[in-house]
Write an enzyme that holds these catalytic residues in place. Structure first.
Site, PDB file in Angstrom:
ATOM      1  N   GLY A  24       0.708  -1.052   0.072  1.00 49.46           N
ATOM      2  CA  GLY A  24       0.164   0.031   0.008  1.00 49.46           C
ATOM      3  C   GLY A  24       0.840   1.150   0.023  1.00 49.46           C
ATOM      4  NE  ARG A  85      -0.939  -5.326  -1.400  1.00 47.88           N
ATOM      5  CZ  ARG A  85      -1.570  -3.943  -1.159  1.00 47.88           C
ATOM      6  NH1 ARG A  85      -2.550  -3.551  -2.015  1.00 47.88           N
ATOM      7  NH2 ARG A  85      -1.406  -3.543   0.159  1.00 47.88           N
ATOM      8  CG  ASP A 116       4.108  -8.046   8.479  1.00 51.00           C
ATOM      9  OD1 ASP A 116       5.090  -7.774   9.179  1.00 51.00           O
ATOM     10  OD2 ASP A 116       3.595  -8.877   8.252  1.00 51.00           O
ATOM     11  CB  THR A 139       2.240   0.968   6.675  1.00 51.41           C
ATOM     12  OG1 THR A 139       0.848   0.546   7.028  1.00 51.41           O
ATOM     13  CG2 THR A 139       3.010   0.559   7.785  1.00 51.41           C
ATOM     14  CG  ASP A 141      -2.926   0.403   8.356  1.00 54.72           C
ATOM     15  OD1 ASP A 141      -4.002   1.354   8.158  1.00 54.72           O
ATOM     16  OD2 ASP A 141      -3.130  -0.520   7.783  1.00 54.72           O
ATOM     17  CG  ASP A 143       0.104  -2.571  10.412  1.00 55.43           C
ATOM     18  OD1 ASP A 143       1.233  -1.926   9.842  1.00 55.43           O
ATOM     19  OD2 ASP A 143      -0.650  -3.294   9.919  1.00 55.43           O
ATOM     20  NE  ARG A 185      -7.858  -4.340   5.050  1.00 49.61           N
ATOM     21  CZ  ARG A 185      -9.247  -4.501   4.612  1.00 49.61           C
ATOM     22  NH1 ARG A 185     -10.203  -5.388   4.849  1.00 49.61           N
ATOM     23  NH2 ARG A 185      -9.590  -3.543   3.632  1.00 49.61           N
TER      24      ARG A 185
END
Ligand code: ADP
Length: 334
Positions: A24, A85, A116, A139, A141, A143, A185
């Site tokens: 992403g 991707r 990740d 990212t 996120d 995360d 997510r």
């Protein structure tokens, strides 16, 4: 925020490196690309930009970058290298061929900027073929385990907040409950930050959802204390219908609830100063770690320092959101 940079001594005679952005996209990736390229050039290392993440590696799409090729990109969202991707890259024999191709072109190391999944791919490339890689956390996120912060997170929080501030104006005028869904997510880092900074009464995180009764109770309490409107921030989580379902249920229980799903607007936009500084420092440090002979690492930040952590200890691990962040949002809003 400024972080202390590592002091590294050059030990490697690497002549060429390659870099790519993968997974992403996140605002600030361009600042990292610029920092990698310009630091490499400063150290007399050639930098090759790979197009479209691992797909570009699979198909040998890369180009030599010079100082001018990264001019005027610092403030731009997205990634000039493009991202993608790649299913093909998930096959060990493809990674083996890629390492051979890179070595044949006298490229001595690879910098991967992504989430990740991208870092997992980078780690496999190195462990299977011995080809040196460094990963940077890119990212929105935030995360990635092993780093406090990631490139794009701060911008995404600020973008969501801008939207929320506007929504709040409407919510106050019409005495409504607004449910705002933000990205995230598997983790709710954006939701927690936006909850605190946007004054949300309730923050709903993946895996830590409050019961419906508790949500109604909190909203009624808030009303009883004289609040004219309430804001519920929801991390998108795994259930794509959660926000709409909850809005419907609240309306059925006498609240005037409206939903706003922010979606992809959170991904784009010009990176904040914070993300530009972070990406610049990480990009530059990545080159210096490689030239110091260190690889198979995530370069990130912890406390006030730029650090490096073995990719093996980072990938596939879940970074936990401290519970007190959600508690704080609630404490301050009610
Ligand atoms: P992100 O990096 O944002 O988490 P993805 O999970 O889609 O995004 O991963 C990006 C790319 O990284 C994938 O398309 C694939 O090429 C590579 N990748 C992801 N997971 C693996 C894996 N387990 N093994 C090898 N490559 C992977």
């Amino acid at each position: 925020m400024m972080w202390t940079m590592p002091q590294l001594k050059r030990t490697q005679a690497i002549k060429r490196i390659a870099l790519l952005t993968s997974g992403g996209d996140a605002p600030g990736m361009n600042a990292a690309v610029r920092a990698v390229v310009r630091t490499a050039l400063e150290r007399d290392v050639e930098a090759f930009g790979v197009e479209k993440g691992y797909s570009g590696l699979v198909h040998g799409q890369m180009a030599l970058m010079d100082r001018a090729s990264v001019a005027n990109i610092l403030h731009r969202g997205g990634t000039v290298l493009k991202t993608d991707r790649s299913e093909e890259f998930k096959r060990p024999e493809v990674r083996k061929r890629i390492a051979e191709d890179l070595r044949r072109q006298d490229i001595g190391a690879l910098v991967v900027i992504g989430g990740d999944g991208s870092l997992t791919g980078a780690h496999l490339l190195q462990t299977e073929t011995g080809f040196p890689v460094i990963g940077l956390p890119g990212t929105i996120d935030n995360d990635i385990f092993g780093t406090d912060d990631s490139i794009g997170f701060d911008t995404a929080v600020n973008t969501a907040l801008e939207a929320i501030d506007r929504i709040r104006d409407t919510a106050t005028s019409h005495e409504r409950v607004f449910l705002v869904e933000v990205m995230g997510r598997s983790t709710g880092f954006i939701a927690a930050s936006v909850g605190i900074a946007g004054g949300a009464e309730i923050v709903l995180m993946p895996g830590r959802d409050l019961g419906f009764e508790e949500i109604c109770h909190t909203l009624k309490e808030s009303e009883r204390r004289g609040k004219k409107s309430s804001l519920i921030v929801i991390a998108e989580g795994e259930n794509p219908n959660l926000t709409n379902q909850l809005t419907r249920s609240l309306n059925e229980h006498g609240f005037q609830a409206r939903a706003a799903i922010l979606g992809h607007v959170q991904r784009g936009g010009s990176p904040t100063g914070h993300d530009r500084v972070l990406a610049s420092m990480l990009g530059s440090a990545a080159v210096d770690y490689l030239l110091a002979g260190q690889s198979d690492l995530l370069v990130g930040v912890r406390g006030d320092e730029v650090i490096a952590a073995p990719l093996a200890q980072v990938i596939g691990k879940k970074k936990e959101q401290p519970r007190e962040h959600i508690a704080l949002a609630r404490l301050l809003a009610t």
